[in-house]
Scaffold this active site. Sequence first.
Site, PDB file in Angstrom:
ATOM      1  N   ASP A 236       0.808  -1.212   0.000  1.00  0.00           N
ATOM      2  CA  ASP A 236       0.000   0.000   0.000  1.00  0.00           C
ATOM      3  C   ASP A 236       0.852   1.278   0.000  1.00  0.00           C
ATOM      4  O   ASP A 236       0.395   2.354   0.361  1.00  0.00           O
ATOM      5  CB  ASP A 236      -0.969   0.002   1.190  1.00  0.00           C
ATOM      6  CG  ASP A 236      -0.238  -0.248   2.504  1.00  0.00           C
ATOM      7  OD1 ASP A 236       1.002  -0.459   2.463  1.00  0.00           O
ATOM      8  OD2 ASP A 236      -0.885  -0.228   3.556  1.00  0.00           O
TER       9      ASP A 236
ATOM     10  N   HIS B 140      26.403   7.561 -15.991  1.00  0.00           N
ATOM     11  CA  HIS B 140      25.230   7.748 -15.134  1.00  0.00           C
ATOM     12  C   HIS B 140      25.329   6.928 -13.841  1.00  0.00           C
ATOM     13  O   HIS B 140      24.364   6.313 -13.405  1.00  0.00           O
ATOM     14  CB  HIS B 140      23.936   7.416 -15.894  1.00  0.00           C
ATOM     15  CG  HIS B 140      23.525   8.497 -16.839  1.00  0.00           C
ATOM     16  ND1 HIS B 140      22.474   8.387 -17.705  1.00  0.00           N
ATOM     17  CD2 HIS B 140      24.037   9.736 -17.054  1.00  0.00           C
ATOM     18  CE1 HIS B 140      22.355   9.507 -18.411  1.00  0.00           C
ATOM     19  NE2 HIS B 140      23.296  10.336 -18.040  1.00  0.00           N
TER      20      HIS B 140
ATOM     21  N   ASP C  77      26.870  15.075 -10.745  1.00  0.00           N
ATOM     22  CA  ASP C  77      25.926  15.533 -11.770  1.00  0.00           C
ATOM     23  C   ASP C  77      24.564  15.488 -11.094  1.00  0.00           C
ATOM     24  O   ASP C  77      24.005  14.411 -10.880  1.00  0.00           O
ATOM     25  CB  ASP C  77      25.999  14.592 -12.974  1.00  0.00           C
ATOM     26  CG  ASP C  77      25.055  14.991 -14.108  1.00  0.00           C
ATOM     27  OD1 ASP C  77      24.134  15.792 -13.866  1.00  0.00           O
ATOM     28  OD2 ASP C  77      25.237  14.474 -15.221  1.00  0.00           O
TER      29      ASP C  77
ATOM     30  N   ASP D 128      20.284  20.922 -14.261  1.00  0.00           N
ATOM     31  CA  ASP D 128      21.158  19.776 -14.578  1.00  0.00           C
ATOM     32  C   ASP D 128      22.596  20.278 -14.619  1.00  0.00           C
ATOM     33  O   ASP D 128      23.027  20.850 -15.620  1.00  0.00           O
ATOM     34  CB  ASP D 128      20.707  19.211 -15.942  1.00  0.00           C
ATOM     35  CG  ASP D 128      21.500  17.993 -16.372  1.00  0.00           C
ATOM     36  OD1 ASP D 128      22.284  17.473 -15.561  1.00  0.00           O
ATOM     37  OD2 ASP D 128      21.335  17.572 -17.533  1.00  0.00           O
TER      38      ASP D 128
ATOM     39  N   HIS E   8      29.534  11.126 -25.586  1.00  0.00           N
ATOM     40  CA  HIS E   8      28.157  11.659 -25.575  1.00  0.00           C
ATOM     41  C   HIS E   8      28.122  13.022 -26.250  1.00  0.00           C
ATOM     42  O   HIS E   8      29.156  13.594 -26.581  1.00  0.00           O
ATOM     43  CB  HIS E   8      27.597  11.711 -24.150  1.00  0.00           C
ATOM     44  CG  HIS E   8      28.388  12.540 -23.184  1.00  0.00           C
ATOM     45  ND1 HIS E   8      28.334  13.909 -23.159  1.00  0.00           N
ATOM     46  CD2 HIS E   8      29.265  12.188 -22.198  1.00  0.00           C
ATOM     47  CE1 HIS E   8      29.114  14.373 -22.195  1.00  0.00           C
ATOM     48  NE2 HIS E   8      29.710  13.342 -21.607  1.00  0.00           N
TER      49      HIS E   8
ATOM     50  N   HIS F 239      21.781  19.059 -24.386  1.00  0.00           N
ATOM     51  CA  HIS F 239      20.405  18.648 -24.674  1.00  0.00           C
ATOM     52  C   HIS F 239      19.472  19.739 -24.188  1.00  0.00           C
ATOM     53  O   HIS F 239      19.846  20.571 -23.352  1.00  0.00           O
ATOM     54  CB  HIS F 239      20.090  17.304 -23.996  1.00  0.00           C
ATOM     55  CG  HIS F 239      20.378  17.284 -22.523  1.00  0.00           C
ATOM     56  ND1 HIS F 239      19.511  17.786 -21.580  1.00  0.00           N
ATOM     57  CD2 HIS F 239      21.468  16.848 -21.824  1.00  0.00           C
ATOM     58  CE1 HIS F 239      20.034  17.633 -20.368  1.00  0.00           C
ATOM     59  NE2 HIS F 239      21.235  17.082 -20.484  1.00  0.00           N
TER      60      HIS F 239
ATOM     61  N   HIS G 219      15.854  15.775 -19.970  1.00  0.00           N
ATOM     62  CA  HIS G 219      16.159  15.687 -21.404  1.00  0.00           C
ATOM     63  C   HIS G 219      14.876  16.135 -22.086  1.00  0.00           C
ATOM     64  O   HIS G 219      13.992  15.331 -22.383  1.00  0.00           O
ATOM     65  CB  HIS G 219      16.550  14.259 -21.808  1.00  0.00           C
ATOM     66  CG  HIS G 219      17.838  13.821 -21.158  1.00  0.00           C
ATOM     67  ND1 HIS G 219      18.175  12.513 -20.942  1.00  0.00           N
ATOM     68  CD2 HIS G 219      18.874  14.546 -20.660  1.00  0.00           C
ATOM     69  CE1 HIS G 219      19.357  12.447 -20.349  1.00  0.00           C
ATOM     70  NE2 HIS G 219      19.799  13.663 -20.157  1.00  0.00           N
TER      71      HIS G 219
ATOM     72  N   GLU H 222      27.784  20.381 -21.815  1.00  0.00           N
ATOM     73  CA  GLU H 222      28.381  19.422 -20.889  1.00  0.00           C
ATOM     74  C   GLU H 222      29.441  18.508 -21.511  1.00  0.00           C
ATOM     75  O   GLU H 222      29.273  17.290 -21.556  1.00  0.00           O
ATOM     76  CB  GLU H 222      27.285  18.567 -20.252  1.00  0.00           C
ATOM     77  CG  GLU H 222      26.284  17.946 -21.215  1.00  0.00           C
ATOM     78  CD  GLU H 222      25.280  17.047 -20.483  1.00  0.00           C
ATOM     79  OE1 GLU H 222      25.716  16.163 -19.732  1.00  0.00           O
ATOM     80  OE2 GLU H 222      24.068  17.246 -20.675  1.00  0.00           O
TER      81      GLU H 222
ATOM     82  N   TYR I 108      36.602  10.905 -20.373  1.00  0.00           N
ATOM     83  CA  TYR I 108      36.520   9.763 -19.453  1.00  0.00           C
ATOM     84  C   TYR I 108      37.597   8.755 -19.848  1.00  0.00           C
ATOM     85  O   TYR I 108      37.570   8.229 -20.967  1.00  0.00           O
ATOM     86  CB  TYR I 108      35.125   9.123 -19.523  1.00  0.00           C
ATOM     87  CG  TYR I 108      34.022  10.166 -19.452  1.00  0.00           C
ATOM     88  CD1 TYR I 108      33.536  10.611 -18.227  1.00  0.00           C
ATOM     89  CD2 TYR I 108      33.516  10.749 -20.627  1.00  0.00           C
ATOM     90  CE1 TYR I 108      32.558  11.593 -18.165  1.00  0.00           C
ATOM     91  CE2 TYR I 108      32.540  11.732 -20.576  1.00  0.00           C
ATOM     92  CZ  TYR I 108      32.062  12.156 -19.346  1.00  0.00           C
ATOM     93  OH  TYR I 108      31.103  13.141 -19.302  1.00  0.00           O
TER      94      TYR I 108
ATOM     95  N   ARG J 166      33.588  15.837 -16.241  1.00  0.00           N
ATOM     96  CA  ARG J 166      32.526  16.495 -17.023  1.00  0.00           C
ATOM     97  C   ARG J 166      32.239  17.824 -16.331  1.00  0.00           C
ATOM     98  O   ARG J 166      32.264  17.900 -15.102  1.00  0.00           O
ATOM     99  CB  ARG J 166      31.260  15.621 -17.063  1.00  0.00           C
ATOM    100  CG  ARG J 166      30.069  16.256 -17.740  1.00  0.00           C
ATOM    101  CD  ARG J 166      28.985  15.247 -18.169  1.00  0.00           C
ATOM    102  NE  ARG J 166      28.255  14.619 -17.069  1.00  0.00           N
ATOM    103  CZ  ARG J 166      28.429  13.367 -16.677  1.00  0.00           C
ATOM    104  NH1 ARG J 166      29.313  12.594 -17.295  1.00  0.00           N
ATOM    105  NH2 ARG J 166      27.735  12.862 -15.673  1.00  0.00           N
TER     106      ARG J 166
ATOM    107  N   GLU K  62      29.219  20.706 -16.582  1.00  0.00           N
ATOM    108  CA  GLU K  62      27.909  20.914 -17.216  1.00  0.00           C
ATOM    109  C   GLU K  62      27.227  22.151 -16.659  1.00  0.00           C
ATOM    110  O   GLU K  62      27.085  22.293 -15.439  1.00  0.00           O
ATOM    111  CB  GLU K  62      27.015  19.684 -16.958  1.00  0.00           C
ATOM    112  CG  GLU K  62      25.609  19.854 -17.484  1.00  0.00           C
ATOM    113  CD  GLU K  62      24.755  18.588 -17.360  1.00  0.00           C
ATOM    114  OE1 GLU K  62      25.012  17.777 -16.454  1.00  0.00           O
ATOM    115  OE2 GLU K  62      23.829  18.427 -18.192  1.00  0.00           O
TER     116      GLU K  62
HETATM  117  N1  GLY Z   1      22.132  14.322 -15.866  1.00  0.00           N
HETATM  118  C1  GLY Z   1      21.981  13.697 -17.104  1.00  0.00           C
HETATM  119  C2  GLY Z   1      22.596  14.472 -18.166  1.00  0.00           C
HETATM  120  O1  GLY Z   1      23.460  15.276 -17.905  1.00  0.00           O
HETATM  121  O2  GLY Z   1      22.216  14.408 -19.301  1.00  0.00           O
HETATM  122 MN    MN Z   2      22.688  16.963 -18.978  1.00  0.00          MN
HETATM  123 MN    MN Z   3      23.721  16.127 -15.991  1.00  0.00          MN
END
Ligand code: GLY
Ligand code: MN
Ligand code: MN
Length: 454
Positions: free
Chosen positions: A59, A264, A281, A292, A372, A376, A383, A401, A405, A422, A424
């Site tokens: 519950d 992640h 992050d 973010d 990456h 975004h 995102h 960002e 790595y 990173r 960002e």
């Molecule tokens: N925190 C996920 C990204 O930076 O896209």
């Molecule tokens: Mn991001």
């Molecule tokens: Mn991020």
Amino acid sequence: MNNFKPTINQLPEVNPGPRHLNSVLERRKLLARRMLQISGERPSVAILFSGNEQIRNKDVLFPFRASSDFLYLSGFSEPEAWLFVYVNASGTLTDTIFSRKKIKSKEIWEGIIAGQLLVKEKYGVKNSFPVDELNSEVLEIIEASECIFAPFNDFSVVNKTINSWILEVEKKKRSGVDAPKALFNLNLLTEDSRQIKDSYEIQTMRQAAKISSLAHMRAMKFCKAGVSESHLEAELLHEFKIQGAQDVAYPSIVASGPHTCILHHRAGKRILNDGELLLIDAGCELNGYASDITRTFPISGRFSAVQRDIYEIVRAAQAEAIEKAKPGVNISDPHDAAVRCITRGLLDLGLIKSASLEDAIQKKDYFRFYMHRTGHWLGLDVHDVGSYKKPLSAGMVMTVEPGIYISPAEDLPEHFWNIGIRIEDDILITESGCEILSEDVPANPDEIQYLMCG
Ligand code: GLY
Ligand code: MN
Ligand code: MN
């Protein structure tokens, strides 16, 4: 560096009252206009569902968060609520929310339910009905609509439910009722308008970024050898919550040592060690809007020479990407600038070997270390929705960002291993360039060291 001062308690006010209501009404009007254009001026209805609560166990429920499009067009955040935006051929808009009935005995356990009177007044809809009456009331709306605008990206009950209503209307065919003739993708309309933020959204996102900046600075101050990743996750959450954010925008990434190379990584039990890096992050969600931010820093407060070499490449890549971010350019322009800078840096350090910079970029030699994209869209979703083909324009919010790595590998010198970096930031595209929403949290190594070590 001398000018650096943390900005505790200097947050702007967000007023989610009448201004927000105006935004929501404007959004529904714009949606109705676009529906008419797309349907060729035929009577149409857009259908949105806030979502059902999800059981965590027995519950106990997961915290509820309304679907972003529903939130965007209604401002209302209760579960089990439906919004219908109906527009007739002459452009008259009729909006309806179906929501839970106020039941005192339920409110005692679960908290206040808005109820139909408050929904009508607070969210500015013409009609407000209890959700128990949905199936009986809705057929009239479906019958009056030649076109239905429904989300195509929804895997919950929405499309099944809409189909069941269409089937009900089909059954009335012999009594002269026509079923809807066309189905359109509602997401394409909401994506378009969500991509350009209005002034309420910009103010909220500025504040979300400020709160997250404070949280990052708090984590920097609490960071030392011997504490765990989870401890710092808790410090982030502490700042988010005491500054008024409702939630995290996504699970916080607190990654130490080798974990910095896992894009992640979720904060876990690992204990921090001097000599290693920490990558955080993390961003809060404020009134539905995400922030973010990523910062990477040495757990001891002082970068080693090799850590600083890599760090400065990433920082330069971010500066070059931000420099490119202005109206008229494609989102891949900042990315290309970051890739060029990172590839040059990796070549200089001997981490990649190629005849020339152009050759290394063309062969994507950097990809092993930078896998990456550089940014975004950011908004109600971390995102966020929106086309990646459109040029940048004022009112868009995105992240910048870049990262490098370096996972352990036999062909790489050992002193580079486990360096994952990173940086960002969240930026708002303005008429003349961009505004960095998250600039309060230092990225300059000297400022970081000052904050961590005094
Ligand atoms: N925190 C996920 C990204 O930076 O896209
Ligand atoms: Mn991001
Ligand atoms: Mn991020």
